[in-house]
Design an enzyme around this catalytic site. Structure first.
Site, PDB file in Angstrom:
ATOM      1  N   ASP A   1      44.245  45.466  48.482  1.00 56.37           N
ATOM      2  CA  ASP A   1      44.080  44.802  47.187  1.00 56.37           C
ATOM      3  C   ASP A   1      43.662  43.360  47.477  1.00 56.37           C
ATOM      4  OD1 ASP A   1      44.293  43.690  44.704  1.00 56.37           O
ATOM      5  OD2 ASP A   1      46.421  44.119  44.437  1.00 56.37           O
TER       6      ASP A   1
ATOM      7  N   ASP B   1      46.047  48.802  29.571  1.00 57.94           N
ATOM      8  CA  ASP B   1      46.453  48.314  30.895  1.00 57.94           C
ATOM      9  C   ASP B   1      47.989  48.195  30.953  1.00 57.94           C
ATOM     10  OD1 ASP B   1      46.410  46.996  33.410  1.00 57.94           O
ATOM     11  OD2 ASP B   1      44.436  46.159  32.980  1.00 57.94           O
TER      12      ASP B   1
ATOM     13  N   ASP C   1      45.916  52.606  39.352  1.00 57.72           N
ATOM     14  CA  ASP C   1      45.506  51.326  39.928  1.00 57.72           C
ATOM     15  C   ASP C   1      46.493  50.983  41.052  1.00 57.72           C
ATOM     16  OD1 ASP C   1      44.220  48.857  40.125  1.00 57.72           O
ATOM     17  OD2 ASP C   1      45.350  47.968  38.467  1.00 57.72           O
TER      18      ASP C   1
ATOM     19  N   ARG D   1      41.604  53.291  41.997  1.00 56.17           N
ATOM     20  CA  ARG D   1      41.017  52.143  42.690  1.00 56.17           C
ATOM     21  C   ARG D   1      40.919  52.410  44.196  1.00 56.17           C
ATOM     22  NH1 ARG D   1      43.338  46.070  42.087  1.00 56.17           N
ATOM     23  NH2 ARG D   1      44.870  46.898  43.562  1.00 56.17           N
TER      24      ARG D   1
ATOM     25  N   ASP E   1      38.265  44.371  41.273  1.00 52.48           N
ATOM     26  CA  ASP E   1      38.264  43.088  40.552  1.00 52.48           C
ATOM     27  C   ASP E   1      37.072  42.222  40.916  1.00 52.48           C
ATOM     28  OD1 ASP E   1      40.552  44.134  39.562  1.00 52.48           O
ATOM     29  OD2 ASP E   1      41.906  42.790  40.652  1.00 52.48           O
TER      30      ASP E   1
ATOM     31  N   HIS F   1      35.534  45.937  31.330  1.00 55.72           N
ATOM     32  CA  HIS F   1      36.937  45.599  31.576  1.00 55.72           C
ATOM     33  C   HIS F   1      37.023  44.108  31.878  1.00 55.72           C
ATOM     34  CE1 HIS F   1      41.089  46.088  32.599  1.00 55.72           C
ATOM     35  NE2 HIS F   1      40.922  45.750  33.873  1.00 55.72           N
TER      36      HIS F   1
END
Ligand code: NOJ
Length: 963
Positions: free
Chosen positions: A302, A448, A561, A621, A637, A695
């Protein structure tokens, strides 16, 4: 485990930075470089040279399909087992394991569709120090050289790949910890151990020279040279270096109970200058050489505010690399789920075109060659060579191993509206109303993490979402769906049923000391279900039953996610490598598989809740090889910057090359606020990418499509309608991908493998084989340069219908409404042009066929149609697969697959023939019944012939004749 405060809501300063649009960049110090990753450093210190490995040719055994042979490291004397198999579909599998490992080593489960079927192998030649094997029916031969060990793979007289030619085979064998009881025992027993071992196992017979050398405690003959000729110590000898038995990064210490366990191998690919694949990296499609920098890293992470054009790891990993030349294509699939680094070097890197030409003219030019070196922290060496020879063949070979893209439910190809967060039920209703009022189609609204009660997934915030079922039913009445997020970190809260059940059942990942592994994530202290445990996955899947996930309905789907997994308090924002999974495996061994299993279990859950009837939709993800079987992926992201818009193309292309066709990027950019021009351009680009979702970050300004004035809303509306009109084409492309593994969004070189102009293109691509897209990704653009490939082919501008001859680079002037898209001459593209609110409302709508004629006056295309949601197409043959062929002035509709049948009221309302002359008359000849004349209109300037209302059912056979 102590939970350290991690990344939470952005601090006010960061918020200001976001609002002011400052350039934000990743904090690189949070992530390891190769130098900081001890096994990568150890392996990279080993420079190309003579390999210490020797193949013991006399140990060759030919089994039914596989050949095995022992290899021995002449420095350490540790024997390895090499297993070679020639598989169907021009694929060769090479496995290298320890012959007598101290403990079992991890072998990746669940990724391959099944055990690949080997073809019989034969020995076709033997000479002193080498042997030759024929591998299956593809005419491939493998030359195996004993000392130093190397393998050369040939097709006819063409050398395709050499393995260990640079001597970089590394296999850090399992060993007792220095100073441990077993180490003391083993060293005090000294050679007795070796003797005993050879009594119990069939160790390779030693050659006399070797016996002698061993007795003297040193290498004999060439062996001495070996060690010297390696410019650095072999990795195995360097194993006791700092970091081998314990490794510290920042404040985290990895206890490494098994010590050094890494594996590595090099592949030389003569004739190849272009390599691709190994997603996920925010980089160009064509991989660069890594000399002088870090290797490409595959370790699901991440990464907050990732940077572009570098080899750092991102959220997902597929260890598949493709090499392509005008002559052939091949793939290397390195089946290992541990942290992996990939070095790429080339003998032509840095040489200009002119330099290469000069080399060639002077006769001194070497064959261009790319060298690839894989390094993984643990596991075994298990590698598949996919021998093509065409790009499509490689895609098929990879699909035969890991499966194809799941056929998405049709709605999932529509437009998705997301943000972090839609605040409450009123907000959801208002956004939905916005789509109605502005006549913009939308299939799905997303919720979310804030929708759940204190980030307890499978629950709803009682004050913001008190009536989830009623909300979902309101959406269903409008034929829309919803997706809610379900992350794999579970709030540690004994009053939370999901947590208490997981804990009671012992389903959490464990620490090295046996307790439940806990870390810090969105809910605060969180534990991580062990998705590698099949029982745990079955339990997780059962949580999606309508009576378990309260408030859920059949139009609610799922977003997974943070499944790298993201652990804010962990090393590199992920799980400690010494955490322990089902079966006692360390997290180290299977890290890159965690997200794959999360998506698998969630997709299973959706299938189960429908009694096995309905196709799931799950966005993930993190991913690994094979994730394509479970749903969609996105690029995480990104940011509202032009460069991020641009990179969405090569990123999704490389996902597609690695089997993951259902790819998208956050439209508009996740961080920061897009200016209207960027937002409009992003919608235009996103409308032509497989997964199409807007998003945005929690702290960005609201940006639903109608918030930027009527002019911009109109531009966005037009892009969205274009997407919806082409859905039959998208769906058919996904069906083809699902059947055959060809990417939906593909680089031009997949269709034009010999056209070197296309080999390094990042700004345009094909959808299936018929549409070429070159989105505008430049701020203030007034024009784009579009390359139209194919000698003797023609392309039609989809907006103006103007015909262009290929190959050529075309300067195309653009305005804000332009989306440069071209239909290839020789194809038929089905569309549904009626404007509706969602895909479900388009069911049964009539079709328009766009027939783009080749210079020879021919065209061909198809259409796949089913209920768009169930497995009936597979289990009950409920589908239509139609074929449309134009030749000899006749357009014919026939069945592409007579096994399927499907009732639909849909009919053909129009046929548009691009590149046609004016006929005297047009006649429709149905399969039964009399011929009728059709109305038509011909535009002489654009050569477009429009046939009105053929009125035939889409499932019927017919012919339309131009007279
Ligand atoms: C990270 C994801 O990448 C992003 O899309 C999401 O909005 C946040 N997590 C919050 O769930």
């Amino acid at each position: 485990m102590a939970a350290a405060p991690g990344r939470q809501r952005p601090a006010p300063l960061l918020l200001w930075a976001l609002l002011l649009g400052a350039v934000l960049a990743v904090d690189r110090s949070n992530f390891k470089t190769c130098e900081q990753s001890s096994f990568c450093r150890r392996q990279r210190n080993l420079q190309p040279g003579r390999s210490p490995y020797r193949a013991l040719l006399e140990s060759l055994q030919l089994g039914p399909g596989a050949a095995t042979l022992q290899l021995v490291n002449e420095a350490t004397k540790v024997p390895l087992l090499l297993e070679l198999s020639g598989l169907r579909e021009n694929t060769t599998r090479i496995r290298i394991r320890e012959l007598h490992p101290l403990r079992p080593r991890f072998e990746v489960p669940d990724v391959l569709l099944g055990e690949p079927q080997p073809e019989p192998l034969t020995v076709t030649g033997r000479e002193e120090g080498s042997l030759e094997l024929a591998l299956g029916p593809g005419g491939h031969r493998l030359l195996l050289t004993a000392k130093p060990f190397r393998m050369d793979l040939l097709r006819g007289r063409q050398l395709l790949a050499s393995i260990n030619a640079r001597g970089l085979l590394v296999f850090e064998h399992l060993r007792p910890r220095p100073g441990s009881f077993s180490d003391k025992v083993s060293s005090s027993l000294g050679s007795l151990w070796d003797k005993l071992r050879s009594l119990f196992y069939s160790d390779p017979p030693k050659e006399p020279a070797e016996e002698e050398a061993a007795a003297e405690g040193q290498e004999g003959g060439e062996g001495t040279e070996n060690a010297d000729s390696q410019s650095e110590k072999p990795a195995e000898e360097a194993a006791e270096e700092p970091g081998s038995w314990e490794e510290t990064f920042k404040t985290h210490t990895d206890s490494k109970p098994n010590g050094p366990t890494s594996v590595g191998l090099d592949f030389s690919l003569p004739g190849f200058e272009h390599v691709y694949g190994i997603p996920e990296h925010a980089d160009n499609l064509r991989l660069r050489t890594t000399e002088g920098g870090d290797p490409y890293r595959l370790y699901n992470l991440d990464v907050f505010q990732y940077e572009l054009y570098n080899p750092m790891a991102l959220y997902g990993s597929v260890p598949l690399l493709l090499a392509h030349s005008a002559r052939s294509t091949l793939g290397l699939f390195w089946l290992n789920a541990a942290e992996t680094w990939v070095d790429i070097s080339s003998n032509t890197a840095g040489k200009t075109m002119f330099g290469k030409l000069l080399d060639y003219m002077q006769g001194g030019g070497e064959t261009p060659q790319t060298d690839v070196r894989w390094m993984s922290e643990s596991g075994i060496i298990d590698v598949f060579l996919l021998l093509g020879p065409t790009p499509a063949a490689v895609a098929g070979q990879y699909a035969a191993l890991t499966g194809t893209q799941a056929l998405p439910p049709l709605f999932a190809l529509g437009y998705h509206q997301s943000r972090w967060n839609y605040n409450d039920e009123e907000d959801v209703a208002a956004v939905e109303r916005g789509f109605e009022e502005h006549a913009i189609p939308c299939d799905v609204l997303w919720l979310d993490i804030e929708h759940a009660d204190g980030k307890r997934y499978f629950t709803w915030d009682p004050s913001k979402f008190p009536q989830p079922r009623a909300m979902l039913e309101r959406l269903a009445a409008k034929k829309r769906k919803m997706v809610s997020i379900v992350d794999p970190h579970i709030k540690v809260d004994s009053a939370y049923r999901v947590h208490s059940e997981l804990r009671a059942r012992g389903f959490y990942v464990k620490t090295k000391d046996g307790g439940d592994y806990e870390g810090w994530c969105w809910p605060g202290s969180a534990a991580y279900p062990d998705f590698t445990n099949p029982e745990m996955r079955a339990w997780w899947a059962s949580m999606f039953a309508y009576d378990q996930y309260e408030g859920s309905t059949e139009n609610l789907f799922t977003w997974n996610d943070m499944n790298e997994p993201s652990v804010f308090s962990g090393p590199e924002v992920t799980m400690h490598k010494d955490a322990v999974h089902h079966g006692g495996w360390e997290h180290r061994d299977l890290h890159n598989l965690y997200g794959f299993y999360v998506q698998m279990a969630t997709a299973e859950g959706q299938i189960k809740r429908s009694g096995g009837r309905q196709r799931p939709f799950v966005l993930s993800r993190a991913f690994f090889a094979g994730s394509q079987r479970y749903g969609a992926v996105w690029t995480g992201d990104n940011a509202a910057e032009w460069e991020h818009l641009k990179i969405s193309i090569p990123m999704c292309l490389s996902f597609g090359l690695a089997g993951l066709s259902f790819c998208g990027a956050d439209v508009g950019g996740f961080f920061k606020n897009p200016e209207p021009e960027l937002l409009v351009r992003w919608y235009q680009a996103g409308a032509f990418q497989p997964f199409f979702r807007a998003h945005a970050h929690l702290d960005t300004v609201r940006r639903e499509p109608w918030l930027f004035g009527e002019e911009n809303a109109a531009l966005i509306r037009a892009a969205l309608r274009h997407r919806y009109a082409l859905l039959p084409f998208w769906y058919t492309a996904f069906y083809r991908c699902h059947r055959h593994g060809l990417p939906v969004m593909r680089p031009l070189w997949m269709e034009y493998p010999e056209d070197t102009t296309t080999f390094a293109m990042d700004d345009q691509y094909l959808i299936d084989r018929a549409l070429l897209v070159h989105p505008v990704t430049e701020q203030g653009a007034r024009g784009v340069q579009v390359y139209l490939p194919g000698k003797g082919e023609v392309w039609y501008d989809v907006a103006s219908h103007q015909k262009h001859h290929a190959p050529q680079t075309l300067y195309v002037p653009v305005t804000m409404s332009s989306i440069p898209v071209y239909q290839r001459g020789g194809t038929v593209v089905p569309r549904q042009d009626r404007v509706r609110r969602s895909t479900e409302s388009m069911k049964g709508d009539p079709f328009t066929l766009y027939v783009a004629l080749s210079p020879q006056g021919t065209a061909e295309g198809d259409l796949f149609l089913d209920d768009g949601q169930s497995f009936d197409y597979a289990t009950a043959a409920r589908y239509l697969h139609r074929r449309f062929t134009f030749a000899g002035n006749t357009l014919t509709a026939s069945s592409a697959d007579p096994r399927g049948s499907f009732e639909t009221p849909a009919w053909v309302e129009r046929v548009v023939i691009l590149g046609a002359g004016k006929p005297a008359a047009v006649v429709l000849r149905p399969a039964a019944g009399p011929e009728t004349r059709l109305d038509f209109q011909h535009d002489a300037e654009t050569s477009v012939l429009t046939l009105r209302k053929p009125g035939v059912p889409i499932g019927a056979d017919w012919a339309i004749i131009l007279r």
